[in-house]
Design an enzyme around this catalytic site. Structure first.
Site, short mmCIF file in Angstrom:
data_model
loop_
_atom_site.label_atom_id
_atom_site.label_comp_id
_atom_site.label_asym_id
_atom_site.label_seq_id
_atom_site.Cartn_x
_atom_site.Cartn_y
_atom_site.Cartn_z
N GLY A 90 0.81 -1.21 0.00
CA GLY A 90 0.00 0.00 0.00
C GLY A 90 0.84 1.27 0.00
N THR A 91 1.91 1.28 0.78
CA THR A 91 2.73 2.49 0.88
C THR A 91 3.35 2.83 -0.47
OG1 THR A 91 3.20 1.96 3.18
CG2 THR A 91 4.69 3.52 2.11
N GLN B 96 -7.82 -0.48 2.79
CA GLN B 96 -8.70 -1.07 3.81
C GLN B 96 -10.03 -1.57 3.24
OE1 GLN B 96 -8.06 -1.91 6.89
NE2 GLN B 96 -6.13 -0.85 7.23
N HIS C 260 -1.82 -7.87 2.28
CA HIS C 260 -1.78 -8.37 3.66
C HIS C 260 -2.99 -7.96 4.51
CE1 HIS C 260 -0.16 -4.80 6.03
NE2 HIS C 260 0.02 -4.39 4.80
N THR D 121 12.51 -7.48 -10.59
CA THR D 121 11.90 -8.80 -10.77
C THR D 121 10.72 -8.95 -9.84
OG1 THR D 121 14.05 -9.69 -11.39
CG2 THR D 121 12.38 -11.29 -10.71
N CYS E 248 3.02 6.67 19.56
CA CYS E 248 3.96 6.99 20.62
C CYS E 248 5.25 7.47 19.97
CB CYS E 248 4.23 5.74 21.46
SG CYS E 248 5.04 6.10 22.98
C1 LIG Z 1 -5.24 2.98 4.54
C2 LIG Z 1 -3.87 2.41 4.44
N1 LIG Z 1 -3.05 2.85 3.47
C3 LIG Z 1 -1.81 2.37 3.32
C4 LIG Z 1 -1.31 1.42 4.17
C5 LIG Z 1 0.08 0.92 3.98
O1 LIG Z 1 0.07 -0.35 3.38
P1 LIG Z 1 1.36 -1.30 3.46
O2 LIG Z 1 1.52 -1.69 4.88
O3 LIG Z 1 0.99 -2.46 2.56
O4 LIG Z 1 2.51 -0.53 2.93
C6 LIG Z 1 -2.12 0.92 5.19
C7 LIG Z 1 -1.61 -0.10 6.14
O5 LIG Z 1 -1.65 0.07 7.33
C8 LIG Z 1 -3.44 1.43 5.34
O6 LIG Z 1 -4.25 1.02 6.31
#
Ligand SMILES: Cc1ncc(COP(=O)(O)O)c(C=O)c1O
Length: 387
Positions: free
Chosen positions: A71-72, A177, A199, A235, A323
């Site tokens: 996601g990131t 999500q 994941h 890859t 935190c």
């Molecule tokens: C809304 C949202 N965006 C992005 C991410 C980041 O995804 P990843 O952990 O696969 O990089 C998350 C994960 O916590 C998320 O909940």
């Protein structure tokens, strides 16, 4: 002690069926899909099958799916990619986005792009009129998430996307999500870019994808090879991608049934907390909330203490606070929703999954109230209230 996992928004366990599909790619199916020989070709087929599965779930074509590391990376790719291709301009996002979006936008702002952060209401919703007003002739991208990871609020993506489309501006949504949990058809949502990750749906970590609508002007983030049609070099993580493809098919098959079950569990949890613990605020939008998530702000206690006490009872949850450097900072999401900062520090996020049972929620409701009572008695936050 039996352990109860109520942190599914953070990550989910990899399903056995998914693991079974992945294993051969750590054994005999070790080829590189870019290789022309048979070792390469025998893994190229499952790679493209997985792409077909992800595309199918989104109502997209396979040419529009680029695999990433999660996601990131997908969020970074969507936002930086459009910004780099445009070279300058204005980006709109919301204050409650995931840091993968917020920090990418603020990084670009430091590099000379303009940024607007839309406010949300007390339920966490963006007002479509605010988006209309924020759009400018030089706006290049709007990025608003589908389901919020902390409170579960579902944004009106279709409506926001329609406004953005009318203005001729690209629209990205972080659907990390919601993918596999809500309908995520890219045409119905009116999106040009959409981020997903494996994941969160019982697939492996470190795998995701970005949907890119045909014709979108976007530069690659990672270069150096011709993989993914030159849009994401390196890859491919074949085992992970195959696992992702299996996970989404399994998720879709049970999506509606899981949604209904979670809705009942959420009702039980919210009602039970309300009946058994005084002075608790449930955050989010009761009408537009994804049912896996309950964000509860408990007055006169700290979320960290609650989390640790529940962990000692075998229950894993997360806080609504980050935190950092020894001080508890309230969550940016709760602050944006206007929750009092002291109350925000007493926030817990319970996030349920496909395997969560009535019995587990019942056990949580038995052990949680005495923990709150004990901590409130000891809490300096209670003492300050008495003053
Ligand atoms: C809304 C949202 N965006 C992005 C991410 C980041 O995804 P990843 O952990 O696969 O990089 C998350 C994960 O916590 C998320 O909940």
């Amino acid at each position: 002690m039996e352990r109860i996992y109520l942190d599914h928004n953070a990550t989910t366990p990899v399903r056995q069926e998914v693991r079974d599909k992945m294993l051969p790619f750590y054994g005999e199916l070790f080829g590189n899909p870019s290789s022309a020989h048979s070792f390469g070709q025998e893994v190229k087929v499952p790679l493209e099958e997985a792409r077909q599965r992800i595309a199918g779930q989104l109502g997209a074509s396979t040419a529009q799916i680029v695999f990433t590391s999660g996601g990131t990376e997908s969020d970074n790719y969507a936002i930086k990619g459009v910004a780099f291709a445009a070279e300058k301009g204005h980006i709109i996002t919301a204050l409650t986005e995931h840091p993968a979006v917020l920090q990418t936008v603020s990084w670009l702002a430091k590099k000379g792009f303009d940024a607007t952060y839309l406010e949300v209401d007390s339920k966490g919703l963006v007002d479509p009129d605010d988006l209309r007003k924020a759009l400018r002739p030089d706006t290049i991208l709007v990025s608003i998430m589908h389901v919020n990871n902390e409170v579960g609020t579902i944004q009106p993506i279709e409506e926001l996307g329609a406004i953005t489309r009318e203005a001729g501006v690209y629209f990205h949504t972080d659907a990390v999500q919601s993918f596999g949990k809500l309908p995520t058809n890219v045409d119905e949502l009116n999106v040009d870019l959409l981020s997903v990750a494996a994941h969160k749906i019982y697939g492996p970590k470190g795998v995701g994808a970005l949907y890119i609508r045909k014709g979108t002007r976007i530069d690659p983030l990672i270069i150096g090879g011709a993989q993914e049609k030159r849009r994401r070099s390196g890859t491919e993580n074949i085992a992970g991608i195959v696992g992702f493809g299996e996970a989404i098919v399994l998720a879709e098959a049970e999506r509606e049934e899981v949604y209904e079950r979670l809705t009942l569990l959420r009702q039980k949890l919210v009602q039970g907390i309300g009946e058994r613990i005084p002075e608790v605020v449930i955050n989010g939008d009761p009408e537009r909330n994804f049912p896996s998530t309950v964000s509860a702000s408990v007055s006169h206690v700290e979320g960290e203490s609650l989390l640790l006490s529940l962990d000692m009872e075998g229950i894993a949850v997360s806080t609504g606070s980050a935190c950092s450097s020894g001080s508890l900072e309230p969550s940016h999401v709760l602050v944006a929703m206007g929750i009092d900062t002291v109350l925000a520090q007493g926030t817990l996020r319970f996030s349920m999954g496909r395997g969560t049972t009535q019995a587990e929620i019942g056990y949580l409701l038995d052990v949680f109230p005495p923990i709150v009572e004990r901590l409130r008695k000891m809490s300096p936050l209670s003492a300050s209230k008495a003053c």
